[in-house]
Motif scaffolding. Structure first.
Motif, mmCIF file in Angstrom:
data_model
loop_
_atom_site.group_PDB
_atom_site.id
_atom_site.type_symbol
_atom_site.label_atom_id
_atom_site.label_comp_id
_atom_site.label_asym_id
_atom_site.label_seq_id
_atom_site.Cartn_x
_atom_site.Cartn_y
_atom_site.Cartn_z
ATOM 1 N N ALA A 9 14.693 25.416 10.633
ATOM 2 C CA ALA A 9 14.742 24.269 10.867
ATOM 3 C C ALA A 9 13.173 23.312 11.831
ATOM 4 N N GLU A 10 13.357 24.021 12.643
ATOM 5 C CA GLU A 10 12.605 23.442 13.965
ATOM 6 C C GLU A 10 11.232 24.008 13.681
ATOM 7 N N GLU A 11 10.779 25.213 13.186
ATOM 8 C CA GLU A 11 9.791 26.383 13.140
ATOM 9 C C GLU A 11 8.898 25.189 11.671
ATOM 10 N N LEU A 12 10.002 24.870 10.646
ATOM 11 C CA LEU A 12 9.334 24.300 9.204
ATOM 12 C C LEU A 12 9.119 22.938 10.396
ATOM 13 N N GLU A 13 9.973 22.276 11.056
ATOM 14 C CA GLU A 13 8.888 21.065 11.205
ATOM 15 C C GLU A 13 7.663 21.014 12.305
ATOM 16 N N SER A 14 7.898 22.287 13.026
ATOM 17 C CA SER A 14 6.558 22.194 13.586
ATOM 18 C C SER A 14 5.232 22.417 13.198
ATOM 19 N N LYS A 15 5.404 22.731 12.077
ATOM 20 C CA LYS A 15 4.200 23.300 11.096
ATOM 21 C C LYS A 15 3.611 21.529 10.776
ATOM 22 N N LEU A 16 3.948 20.600 11.016
ATOM 23 C CA LEU A 16 3.513 19.783 10.170
ATOM 24 C C LEU A 16 3.078 19.138 11.603
ATOM 25 N N GLU A 17 1.800 18.083 11.608
ATOM 26 C CA GLU A 17 0.863 17.297 11.732
ATOM 27 C C GLU A 17 1.973 15.844 12.262
ATOM 28 N N ALA A 18 1.423 15.492 13.911
ATOM 29 C CA ALA A 18 2.162 14.086 14.059
ATOM 30 C C ALA A 18 2.160 12.882 12.612
ATOM 31 N N GLU A 19 0.895 13.179 12.264
ATOM 32 C CA GLU A 19 1.176 11.731 11.318
ATOM 33 C C GLU A 19 2.200 12.184 9.630
ATOM 34 N N GLN A 20 2.453 13.713 9.829
ATOM 35 C CA GLN A 20 3.111 14.120 8.812
ATOM 36 C C GLN A 20 5.046 13.591 9.613
ATOM 37 N N THR A 50 0.907 -1.340 -0.056
ATOM 38 C CA THR A 50 -0.025 0.147 -0.251
ATOM 39 C C THR A 50 0.714 1.375 0.426
ATOM 40 N N ALA A 51 0.155 2.149 -0.389
ATOM 41 C CA ALA A 51 1.250 3.122 -0.560
ATOM 42 C C ALA A 51 0.909 4.421 0.610
ATOM 43 N N PHE A 52 2.125 4.994 1.040
ATOM 44 C CA PHE A 52 1.646 6.276 2.157
ATOM 45 C C PHE A 52 0.778 7.168 1.739
ATOM 46 N N ALA A 53 -0.127 7.791 2.791
ATOM 47 C CA ALA A 53 -1.627 8.703 1.691
ATOM 48 C C ALA A 53 -1.161 9.711 3.162
ATOM 49 N N ALA A 54 -0.454 10.729 3.328
ATOM 50 C CA ALA A 54 0.111 11.542 4.711
ATOM 51 C C ALA A 54 -0.531 12.152 3.639
ATOM 52 N N PRO A 55 -0.673 13.687 4.615
ATOM 53 C CA PRO A 55 -1.457 14.288 3.889
ATOM 54 C C PRO A 55 -0.610 15.352 3.910
ATOM 55 N N GLU A 56 -0.505 15.754 3.095
ATOM 56 C CA GLU A 56 0.274 17.395 2.471
ATOM 57 C C GLU A 56 0.765 18.938 3.475
ATOM 58 N N PRO A 57 2.205 19.043 3.903
ATOM 59 C CA PRO A 57 2.180 19.721 5.103
ATOM 60 C C PRO A 57 1.394 20.669 4.197
ATOM 61 N N PRO A 58 1.170 21.654 5.631
ATOM 62 C CA PRO A 58 0.895 22.940 5.146
ATOM 63 C C PRO A 58 1.703 24.388 4.813
ATOM 64 N N VAL A 59 2.149 23.781 3.928
ATOM 65 C CA VAL A 59 3.367 24.983 3.792
ATOM 66 C C VAL A 59 3.772 24.784 2.502
ATOM 67 N N GLY A 60 2.779 24.763 1.563
ATOM 68 C CA GLY A 60 2.666 24.438 0.099
ATOM 69 C C GLY A 60 4.009 23.948 -0.582
ATOM 70 N N LYS A 61 4.640 22.796 0.268
ATOM 71 C CA LYS A 61 5.849 21.826 -0.254
ATOM 72 C C LYS A 61 5.191 20.236 0.008
ATOM 73 N N SER A 62 5.924 19.153 -0.784
ATOM 74 C CA SER A 62 5.836 18.746 -0.952
ATOM 75 C C SER A 62 7.030 17.331 1.090
ATOM 76 N N LEU A 63 6.803 16.713 1.644
ATOM 77 C CA LEU A 63 7.165 16.047 2.510
ATOM 78 C C LEU A 63 8.573 15.759 1.809
#
Length: 349
Positions: A189-200, A29-42
């Protein structure tokens, strides 16, 4: 060789298991995590975070080097200060000797030794006096020369101290600049990562593992270890490996060299210090240690990574290293080929 091959396979399986057991990963199966809320792919986020931490790592190396040089210059200034004190004491002693000679001449009527000798009517006394006169003149000349030499030394000490103070200030400014860069990169880097959800964040960790696994697999496929001679590690190398292994799980902190936290070169320098061998503090300085071919590397050797030599790990055998990866990560085991290798060095060569 069979043991090393099994070890390399075991490390590969370890990486693969980490991927298979990562949250959200299912076979077929493919991982289907939502895209990050920063307009970029994970994946873009992963690369951006990796670049930021890489830049922080390079700045950390510059900070550590400046700190080491600052300690060196401080020690030299203390040494010069001690020499100045000794020199001043020497001058005081020389002046005291010169004063004693002047007082002796005053007590003899103020006549210089040559005049007193010329007035002597006793040939034996004259000859004895002439010999003493020559000795006295030599002593006076030596005293004057030593006084001048000591004064010259003090002038040179002053110049040396001024030069070392300038280097000390330059290193202080270098430290401040590097510290600012480090803090800025880590914060970004920490700010960028902090915008991600737990699943992301879980997916991000999986992407990191995938990238490392891919790089390690590609490195092993080149046959990098096939020609390994299997040379036994030195006793010092074994001690360094034991030290590094005992640090697994401790947090990465930039500029740290133990005992509770480490950065990459802090870990390797302390591992070899525990083995009884003092080596340079930074990965760029460690690059200057004697180099060995990859096929000849043995446990305890250091592997320097990236073109700018901004990272280092301690080789433990079977295609694996122990290293302190970056902020937010702990000292861990990783594939020796999971990052671009610049050189392998041997501290006890």
């Amino acid at each position: 060789m069979g043991t090393r091959r099994r070890g390399s396979i075991a490390l590969t399986l370890l990486c693969a298991t980490a991927l298979l057991t990562a949250p959200g990963f299912a076979v077929g199966t493919a991982f289907a995590a939502p895209e990050p809320p920063v307009g970029k792919s994970l994946e873009q986020v992963r690369k951006e975070i990796e670049d930021l931490y890489r830049a922080a790592g390079a700045a950390t190396d510059a900070y550590n080097l400046a700190e080491s040089e600052t300690r060196t210059q401080s020690a030299k200034i203390v040494q010069i200060a001690n020499l100045v004190v000794a020199g001043k004491d020497r001058i005081t002693g020389l002046k005291s000797r010169a004063g004693a000679a002047a007082r002796a001449q005053y007590r003899s009527g103020g006549l210089p030794p040559g005049a007193q000798l010329a007035m002597s009517n006793n040939p034996t006394q004259f000859l004895d006096g002439a010999d003493r006169l020559r000795q006295g003149e030599k002593a006076a000349s030596d005293l004057l020369s030593e006084l001048n030499r000591t004064q010259s030394d003090l002038q040179q000490y002053a110049k040396d101290a001024s030069a070392h103070w300038e280097l000390l200030e330059a290193n202080r400014l270098k430290q401040e600049g590097s510290k600012k860069q480090i803090e800025e990169k880590i914060k970004a880097a920490e700010e960028l990562e902090s915008k991600l959800e737990a699943e992301q964040k879980a997916k991000l960790m999986q992407l990191e593992q995938e990238a490392q696994y891919k790089a390690q697999t590609a490195w092993l496929s080149t046959g990098a270890l096939k020609e390994s001679t299997g040379s036994a590690s030195s006793e010092a190398g074994r001690k360094a490996v034991r030290f590094a292994t005992a640090q697994i799980g401790k947090a990465y902190v930039w500029g740290a060299e133990g005992p509770d936290t480490f950065d990459c070169s802090g870990l390797t320098s302390q591992a070899w210090r525990a083995a009884g061998k003092a080596i340079p503090r930074t990965s760029q300085e460690q690059l200057r240690l004697p180099k060995v071919a990859i096929k000849d590397m043995r446990p305890g050797d250091l592997i320097i990574y990236f073109d700018d030599a901004s990272h280092v790990g301690l080789y433990v055998g079977d295609g694996a290293i122990i290293h302190a990866p970056r902020p937010g990560r702990n000292v861990t085991l990783a594939g020796a080929g999971s990052m671009p290798i610049k050189a392998v060095v041997r501290p006890d060569a």
